[in-house]
Enzyme design. Structure first.
Site, PDB file in Angstrom:
ATOM      1  N   LYS A 171      32.040 -10.159  14.854  1.00  0.00           N
ATOM      2  CA  LYS A 171      31.653 -10.009  13.446  1.00  0.00           C
ATOM      3  C   LYS A 171      30.909 -11.251  12.952  1.00  0.00           C
ATOM      4  CE  LYS A 171      32.713  -6.965  11.060  1.00  0.00           C
ATOM      5  NZ  LYS A 171      32.018  -5.684  10.728  1.00  0.00           N
ATOM      6  N   ARG A 211      49.465 -13.057   4.401  1.00  0.00           N
ATOM      7  CA  ARG A 211      48.215 -12.311   4.253  1.00  0.00           C
ATOM      8  C   ARG A 211      47.997 -11.980   2.784  1.00  0.00           C
ATOM      9  NH1 ARG A 211      48.002 -13.780   8.781  1.00  0.00           N
ATOM     10  NH2 ARG A 211      47.856 -12.561  10.717  1.00  0.00           N
ATOM     11  N   THR A 241      28.794  -2.606  19.744  1.00  0.00           N
ATOM     12  CA  THR A 241      28.705  -2.034  18.397  1.00  0.00           C
ATOM     13  C   THR A 241      28.499  -3.098  17.338  1.00  0.00           C
ATOM     14  OG1 THR A 241      30.077  -0.133  18.989  1.00  0.00           O
ATOM     15  CG2 THR A 241      29.932  -0.697  16.647  1.00  0.00           C
ATOM     16  N   TYR A 281      37.055  -9.837  18.592  1.00  0.00           N
ATOM     17  CA  TYR A 281      36.662  -9.047  17.425  1.00  0.00           C
ATOM     18  C   TYR A 281      36.015  -9.909  16.361  1.00  0.00           C
ATOM     19  CZ  TYR A 281      37.258  -7.140  12.748  1.00  0.00           C
ATOM     20  OH  TYR A 281      37.045  -6.782  11.444  1.00  0.00           O
ATOM     21  N   THR A 312      34.355  -9.467   7.647  1.00  0.00           N
ATOM     22  CA  THR A 312      35.796  -9.650   7.526  1.00  0.00           C
ATOM     23  C   THR A 312      36.126 -11.119   7.304  1.00  0.00           C
ATOM     24  OG1 THR A 312      37.891  -9.554   8.775  1.00  0.00           O
ATOM     25  CG2 THR A 312      35.875  -9.767  10.044  1.00  0.00           C
ATOM     26  N   ASP A 313      37.238 -11.368   6.616  1.00  0.00           N
ATOM     27  CA  ASP A 313      37.657 -12.757   6.445  1.00  0.00           C
ATOM     28  C   ASP A 313      38.185 -13.367   7.740  1.00  0.00           C
ATOM     29  OD1 ASP A 313      40.099 -11.454   6.672  1.00  0.00           O
ATOM     30  OD2 ASP A 313      40.972 -12.305   4.854  1.00  0.00           O
ATOM     31  N   GLU A 314      38.350 -12.552   8.768  1.00  0.00           N
ATOM     32  CA  GLU A 314      38.829 -13.079  10.053  1.00  0.00           C
ATOM     33  C   GLU A 314      37.798 -13.990  10.718  1.00  0.00           C
ATOM     34  OE1 GLU A 314      41.148 -10.811  12.742  1.00  0.00           O
ATOM     35  OE2 GLU A 314      41.625  -9.272  11.255  1.00  0.00           O
ATOM     36  N   LEU A 363      31.904   8.877  15.313  1.00  0.00           N
ATOM     37  CA  LEU A 363      33.173   9.595  15.440  1.00  0.00           C
ATOM     38  C   LEU A 363      33.935   9.168  16.687  1.00  0.00           C
ATOM     39  CD1 LEU A 363      32.362  13.219  14.202  1.00  0.00           C
ATOM     40  CD2 LEU A 363      33.292  11.281  12.924  1.00  0.00           C
ATOM     41  N   GLY A 367      30.889   5.835   7.980  1.00  0.00           N
ATOM     42  CA  GLY A 367      31.438   6.383   6.746  1.00  0.00           C
ATOM     43  C   GLY A 367      32.613   7.314   6.932  1.00  0.00           C
TER      44      GLY A 367
END
Length: 268
Positions: free
Chosen positions: A172, A232, A119, A168, A144-146, A35, A8
């Site tokens: 996801k 994009r 992660t 990446y 993500t749309d990726e 963080l 967040g």
């Protein structure tokens, strides 16, 4: 409703927290963020001041040793820390999880994919398992749309085949498969959003738009890949946050939602 928002202190997550606290006076937000380089509590200073004013200045901050009556609580920690995640969910009475926590920069994933797996995949599995054991009602995975890869023309639909093209986006996509597996295996109410390119205040400066803007402000050359002709769609962070909130409150269990706008721009 008490919502655990992971990541967040990051870009879109901070916009989501701000939206929830400003829109729903009966909601509580527990912000769990490691963080890392992309997480910055300055993104939420205005929120903390607003919450302190509501509570008369008796603030609870990092650590979160006990449940607070305050509507906003920040806890520093890693979503891959199973004991911490379980303790937070139990202690705070979490009813919904919205997972923004992720390594998200494509170039960094190409240089070293391991943090993305730790992660984006293992961390999501820890969250899902803890949420299931804690009886969390709804789990929203911010993807993500990726995961679709490149499309020569037109738009991806939620039923399109996933074709991730970087470590990446592959991480996801793997997280999404874990979410859907928990839906089918355990009957969890898991919902997935696939957002398009997002821009706005508090975005980390390595991302495309802030990188270009800061270079131009410094009278330096703006970095453009190739000829800048890649197309994009761009959505503002505030709109993206509202869409995720809509999925949280009105979405259907097990559904996937594309989040974007029908406005196309080339990078140039």
């Amino acid at each position: 409703m008490t919502i655990l928002v992971t990541g967040g202190a990051g870009f879109i997550g901070s916009h989501f927290i701000r939206h929830v606290l400003a829109t729903y006076p009966d909601d509580r937000v527990v912000n769990l963020d490691k963080l890392t380089y992309a997480g910055n509590l300055d993104n939420l200073r205005d929120v903390e001041k607003m919450m302190e004013a509501e509570s008369g200045g008796s603030g609870e901050h990092a650590g979160g040793s006990g449940r607070s009556g305050r509507r906003y609580v920040f806890i520093q920690g890693d979503i891959a820390d199973g004991q911490l995640v379980a303790d937070v969910m139990r202690r705070e009475g979490v009813e919904a999880v919205v997972n923004f926590a992720a390594e998200s920069h494509v170039d960094r994933s190409i240089a070293d994919a391991r943090p993305f797996i730790e992660t984006n995949v293992l961390g999501v599995e820890v969250l899902l398992a803890a949420a299931r054991r804690a009886g969390v009602k709804t789990f929203v995975q911010v993807s993500t749309d990726e995961v679709y890869g490149s499309f020569p023309a037109g738009y991806a639909a939620e039923t399109s085949v996933l074709n991730p093209a970087s470590p990446y986006s592959a991480s996801k996509a793997a997280a999404e498969h874990l979410c859907r597996a928990h839906r089918h295996t355990y009957g969890m109410d898991v919902r997935i959003t696939r957002g398009s390119n997002t821009f706005g205040p508090y975005q980390y400066p390595e991302k495309f738009i802030p990188r270009v803007v800061t270079r131009l402000l410094a009278d330096e050359p703006a970095p453009i890949y190739g000829y800048g002709l890649n197309i994009r769609t761009w959505i503002s962070a505030a709109d993206h946050a509202r869409a995720i909130d809509l999925v949280l409150r009105q979405g259907a269990p097990g559904e996937i939602y594309n989040v974007g706008v029908a406005v196309e721009k080339s990078n140039i």
